[in-house]
Design a protein around this motif. Structure first.
Motif, PDB file in Angstrom:
ATOM      1  N   UNK A 248     -31.624 -18.217  34.454  1.00  0.00           N
ATOM      2  CA  UNK A 248     -31.763 -18.391  35.970  1.00  0.00           C
ATOM      3  C   UNK A 248     -31.905 -17.330  36.814  1.00  0.00           C
ATOM      4  N   UNK A 249     -32.501 -15.990  35.738  1.00  0.00           N
ATOM      5  CA  UNK A 249     -32.001 -14.741  36.738  1.00  0.00           C
ATOM      6  C   UNK A 249     -34.006 -13.870  36.222  1.00  0.00           C
ATOM      7  N   UNK A 250     -33.655 -13.515  37.221  1.00  0.00           N
ATOM      8  CA  UNK A 250     -35.264 -12.942  37.040  1.00  0.00           C
ATOM      9  C   UNK A 250     -35.540 -12.078  36.027  1.00  0.00           C
ATOM     10  N   UNK A 251     -36.643 -11.009  35.131  1.00  0.00           N
ATOM     11  CA  UNK A 251     -36.567 -10.269  34.425  1.00  0.00           C
ATOM     12  C   UNK A 251     -37.820  -9.897  33.701  1.00  0.00           C
ATOM     13  N   UNK A 252     -38.657  -8.541  33.269  1.00  0.00           N
ATOM     14  CA  UNK A 252     -39.738  -8.516  32.947  1.00  0.00           C
ATOM     15  C   UNK A 252     -40.185  -8.017  31.976  1.00  0.00           C
ATOM     16  N   UNK A 253     -41.199  -8.078  31.281  1.00  0.00           N
ATOM     17  CA  UNK A 253     -42.098  -7.020  29.973  1.00  0.00           C
ATOM     18  C   UNK A 253     -42.716  -6.095  30.484  1.00  0.00           C
ATOM     19  N   UNK A 254     -42.270  -4.308  29.549  1.00  0.00           N
ATOM     20  CA  UNK A 254     -43.101  -3.406  30.446  1.00  0.00           C
ATOM     21  C   UNK A 254     -43.774  -2.951  29.205  1.00  0.00           C
ATOM     22  N   UNK A 255     -45.281  -2.839  29.168  1.00  0.00           N
ATOM     23  CA  UNK A 255     -45.788  -1.939  28.190  1.00  0.00           C
ATOM     24  C   UNK A 255     -45.955  -0.008  28.817  1.00  0.00           C
ATOM     25  N   UNK A 256     -45.638   0.984  28.424  1.00  0.00           N
ATOM     26  CA  UNK A 256     -45.950   2.377  28.809  1.00  0.00           C
ATOM     27  C   UNK A 256     -46.330   2.634  27.565  1.00  0.00           C
ATOM     28  N   UNK A 257     -47.348   3.703  27.950  1.00  0.00           N
ATOM     29  CA  UNK A 257     -48.454   4.335  27.479  1.00  0.00           C
ATOM     30  C   UNK A 257     -48.614   5.996  27.781  1.00  0.00           C
ATOM     31  N   UNK A 258     -48.013   6.616  27.112  1.00  0.00           N
ATOM     32  CA  UNK A 258     -48.211   8.646  27.538  1.00  0.00           C
ATOM     33  C   UNK A 258     -49.517   8.642  27.007  1.00  0.00           C
ATOM     34  N   UNK A 259     -51.267   9.056  27.893  1.00  0.00           N
ATOM     35  CA  UNK A 259     -52.115   8.969  27.525  1.00  0.00           C
ATOM     36  C   UNK A 259     -52.934  10.549  27.022  1.00  0.00           C
ATOM     37  N   UNK A 260     -51.794  11.864  27.834  1.00  0.00           N
ATOM     38  CA  UNK A 260     -51.873  12.665  28.084  1.00  0.00           C
ATOM     39  C   UNK A 260     -50.638  13.026  28.055  1.00  0.00           C
ATOM     40  N   UNK A 261     -50.706  14.893  28.048  1.00  0.00           N
ATOM     41  CA  UNK A 261     -49.079  15.096  28.271  1.00  0.00           C
ATOM     42  C   UNK A 261     -48.280  14.649  29.335  1.00  0.00           C
ATOM     43  N   UNK A 262     -49.404  15.370  30.876  1.00  0.00           N
ATOM     44  CA  UNK A 262     -48.804  14.521  31.890  1.00  0.00           C
ATOM     45  C   UNK A 262     -49.188  12.725  32.656  1.00  0.00           C
ATOM     46  N   UNK A 263     -49.743  12.691  31.187  1.00  0.00           N
ATOM     47  CA  UNK A 263     -50.191  10.730  32.668  1.00  0.00           C
ATOM     48  C   UNK A 263     -50.341  10.408  31.466  1.00  0.00           C
ATOM     49  N   UNK A 264     -49.464   9.396  32.439  1.00  0.00           N
ATOM     50  CA  UNK A 264     -48.948   8.127  31.683  1.00  0.00           C
ATOM     51  C   UNK A 264     -49.200   6.249  32.417  1.00  0.00           C
TER      52      UNK A 264
END
Length: 295
Positions: A248-264
């Motif tokens: 009974x609480x909101x939640x999330x799933x997250x995927x991250x990806x560093x595609x370049x040194x300064x770009x995500x």
């Protein structure tokens, strides 16, 4: 796209016109591997793979061929062929082809999971976090792929140092009812002091500060009653999940990806307090010089 495994089947329905065009960005012959990891990030298995997505009948139908190979001999172990001409209600796709599919409703006492798929040129990165019947984060599948006509070009394993700095970008949010997308600017400041990592996220709608304990390739956001873990993975990837899905609480799933040194890129699949899938957000952010942020 891959079989989410634990997701309950959902009925198909006519999708918004752009959704089918968006999914066509994934056509191609993708080579890579399906890596299964424990909830702590330890590798359990690594299976070479080939996924071919081809358009039929002037791209009105998509045929998907999934092949798994023996890591020891390289021989074909398993093959599945699927065809579809519409998208399930459990799927949303962005203009660049990034997508997510999975459970539309979280319920206790059943397995739960979702797939979050990012795409950058001729490379894809997909994460499938899965929770057991006790709502505990149980395991993760990391899928790294490149189109067969191009070299793999993998990124190094993600580290805390890769995340530090000031990031500015844009968040595009889609909803399962296909309302027009919302677009918001974002700013994320990530700093480290000793074994603590602090991040401050700012948007026009809210500001949120959180802090985590750094434990090798794990970040544990442990300052609330519902701890959240981030796993730092190979190929510049990260996986952000609750250790246990709260009731009974909101939640999330997250995927991250560093595609370049300064770009995500980051993809966030959010569920509301009733456990219903509420939205899908794609963040594209660049790290800027800290001196720029002061002006």
């Amino acid at each position: 796209m891959a079989d989410v495994g634990s997701s309950s089947p959902t009925p198909s329905a006519p999708e918004a016109p752009s959704q089918w065009q968006n999914v066509l960005q994934n056509l191609g012959d993708w080579r890579g591997s399906f890596t299964t990891l424990s909830s702590q990030g330890e590798i359990i298995s690594d299976v070479p793979s080939r996924v071919v997505l081809e358009g039929l009948n002037e791209n009105q139908t998509i045929r998907q061929t999934i092949q798994y190979f023996s890591a020891q001999t390289g021989e074909l172990d398993q093959e599945r062929v699927l065809e579809y001409d519409t998208l399930s209600r459990s799927v949303l796709v962005f203009e660049n082809g990034a997508f997510s599919q999975g459970s539309m409703q979280f319920g206790p006492f059943s397995e739960f999971g979702a797939e979050l798929g990012l795409i950058w040129g001729d490379r894809r990165l997909r994460l499938v976090p899965l929770f057991n019947k006790d709502s505990q984060f149980d395991r993760l599948t990391l899928i790294r792929e490149h189109r067969h006509s191009t070299p793999p070009a993998p990124r190094p394993p993600l580290t805390v140092a890769h995340l530090l700095g000031l990031w500015r970008g844009e968040a595009v949010t889609l909803t399962p009812d296909w309302l027009p997308p919302t677009v918001l600017p974002t700013q994320l400041l990530v700093t480290q002091e000793g074994d603590r990592l602090t991040q401050r996220l700012t948007t026009p709608q809210f500001e949120l500060t959180s802090s985590a304990t750094i434990a090798g390739s794990r970040l544990l956001f442990d300052q609330s009653e519902n701890p959240v873990q981030v796993l730092l993975l190979d190929d510049g990837a990260s996986c952000n999940t609750p250790l246990s899905i709260p009731r009974q609480q909101p939640f999330f799933l997250e995927a991250g990806w560093l595609v370049e040194t300064d770009l995500r890129q980051r993809m966030i699949r959010r569920y509301d307090q009733t456990g219903r899938w509420a939205s899908l957000t794609l963040v594209t952010e660049r790290r800027i010089d800290p001196s720029v942020a002061e002006h």
